[in-house]
Design an enzyme around this catalytic site. Structure first.
Site, PDB file in Angstrom:
ATOM      1  CG  ASP A   1      -4.687   6.255   5.296  1.00 33.69           C
ATOM      2  OD1 ASP A   1      -4.443   5.048   5.404  1.00 33.69           O
ATOM      3  OD2 ASP A   1      -5.836   6.728   5.399  1.00 33.69           O
TER       4      ASP A   1
ATOM      5  NE  ARG B   1      -3.857   0.148   0.452  1.00 35.04           N
ATOM      6  CZ  ARG B   1      -4.862   0.408   1.281  1.00 35.04           C
ATOM      7  NH1 ARG B   1      -5.188  -0.463   2.221  1.00 35.04           N
ATOM      8  NH2 ARG B   1      -5.556   1.521   1.161  1.00 35.04           N
TER       9      ARG B   1
ATOM     10  CD  GLN C   1     -13.090   1.667   3.209  1.00 33.50           C
ATOM     11  OE1 GLN C   1     -14.021   2.270   2.672  1.00 33.50           O
ATOM     12  NE2 GLN C   1     -11.880   1.614   2.666  1.00 33.50           N
TER      13      GLN C   1
END
Length: 355
Positions: free
Chosen positions: A239, A93, A198
């Site tokens: 993130d 990722r 999500q």
């Protein structure tokens, strides 16, 4: 009296394997997977079986420690194999900085190891330490964030920055768990978070497990919800946070920040220091992962768009620092000039380490 809550865990170390909660199966099935090989760990991260920046970092750290148990030979050869595994896992990722942060922390921990056995033991201990620290970090973030809310506040969030995205409590969801423990009522509004949902699948599931008041909305209902439900604040995870405070988070976050500014609602980012990347100067330098078009063209395996349609599917967007009211870390609440305030947090850390 403090209330005992059920708070699900997403990652556990088992000496010869890693157990993860398969977040792809929620909320319909609670399935735990055993990861025994490096390739299993890479796949779990890349396919979102485990997700959330801190949880990704923990899983990668355990994955590296697990793979290293199979490496033998000289310490020099061990280090080469370790670097190769580190590079492989880092490719799973690209946007979440915790992934690389955790891997590099493990590699650094054995840089001066004099034997392979010493290195293997150190890697396991360091990975466990990352998870323990993350639980303490999330609790601290939650305490600081809760200080920004009052009894009865209605708070909007997106994606899942909760207990299953971290070691425990979460980041953006941490204040809701702590509020529940302390008898403070907060009403959470959760955006569904297309295309992988999500918010609908994960945030609502875990908050309901703890008996926390949560209402689900679709992403395009955010403005109407802010207006008619009198939302008091928006809180999101991150993130990656650039050195100037620009923040990458799940796609849709930028839009919420713009709406919050329009309605005069505070917009908070909750994240650990490990998510702050001072080597990334601005949000323009953050790599944005683009995912499989089928996440957009299909829903629960059923096609909902014409064959051959062009698809743009960025997993994240970047919220400019000027739209962020405050960044909440385990060291406190940061406001104002993020270019100065964020590096100062790390200088404080360095000072503690050298005393």
């Amino acid at each position: 009296m403090a209330e005992l809550l059920f708070i699900p865990r997403s990652v556990e170390w088992n000496e010869t394997s890693i157990t993860i909660l398969n977040q792809q199966k929620l909320p319909f099935q609670t399935e735990y997977l055993e990861l025994k090989e490096l390739e299993d760990v890479w796949d779990a991260i890349a396919t979102l079986k485990v997700r959330g920046a801190p949880a990704i970092g923990m899983t990668a750290a355990y994955g590296l420690a697990l793979a290293a148990q199979q490496y033998n030979g000289s310490i020099a050869e061990f280090q080469k194999q370790l670097q190769k595994a580190r590079t492989y896992l880092a490719s799973a990722r690209p946007t979440a900085v915790n992934l690389v942060w955790a891997l590099d922390r493990l590699v650094k921990s054995v840089a001066k190891a004099t034997s392979v056995n010493e290195a293997k033991t150190t890697l396991i201990h360091e990975a466990i330490r990352i998870q323990v620290e993350d639980e303490d970090t999330c609790r601290a973030i939650g305490e600081y964030a809760l200080s920004l809310f009052q009894e009865g506040d209605r708070v909007l969030t997106i994606c899942n920055a909760g207990s299953i995205a971290t070691a425990r409590y979460g980041t953006a969801l941490a204040p809701f768990y702590l509020a529940k423990e302390k008898g403070v009522h907060l009403h959470v509004y959760a955006s569904e978070t297309r295309p992988v949902l999500q918010g609908a699948r994960l945030t609502t599931w875990e908050l309901m497990q703890a008996g926390i008041d949560v209402t689900l909305i679709t992403d395009n209902m955010a403005a109407q919800t802010m207006k008619t439900k009198h939302i008091n604040a928006v809180i999101v995870g991150a993130d990656r946070i650039a050195a100037n405070g620009d923040t990458a988070n799940k796609i849709g976050t930028f839009g919420l920040a713009l709406l919050a500014r329009s309605f005069g609602i505070p917009f908070y980012v909750a994240a650990p220091l490990s998510t702050i990347d001072l080597s990334t100067k601005t949000g323009d330098d953050i790599p944005i992962e683009e995912r499989n078009p089928e996440e957009v063209t299909h829903l629960a395996g059923t096609r909902i768009a014409p064959e051959g349609v062009n698809v743009y599917n960025p997993a994240f967007d970047v919220t400019p620092n000027e739209l962020i009211t405050a960044i909440i870390t385990e060291k406190g609440i940061i406001r104002g000039n993020y270019k100065t305030a964020l590096p100062a947090l790390f200088k404080e850390e360095e000072s503690i380490e050298t005393t």
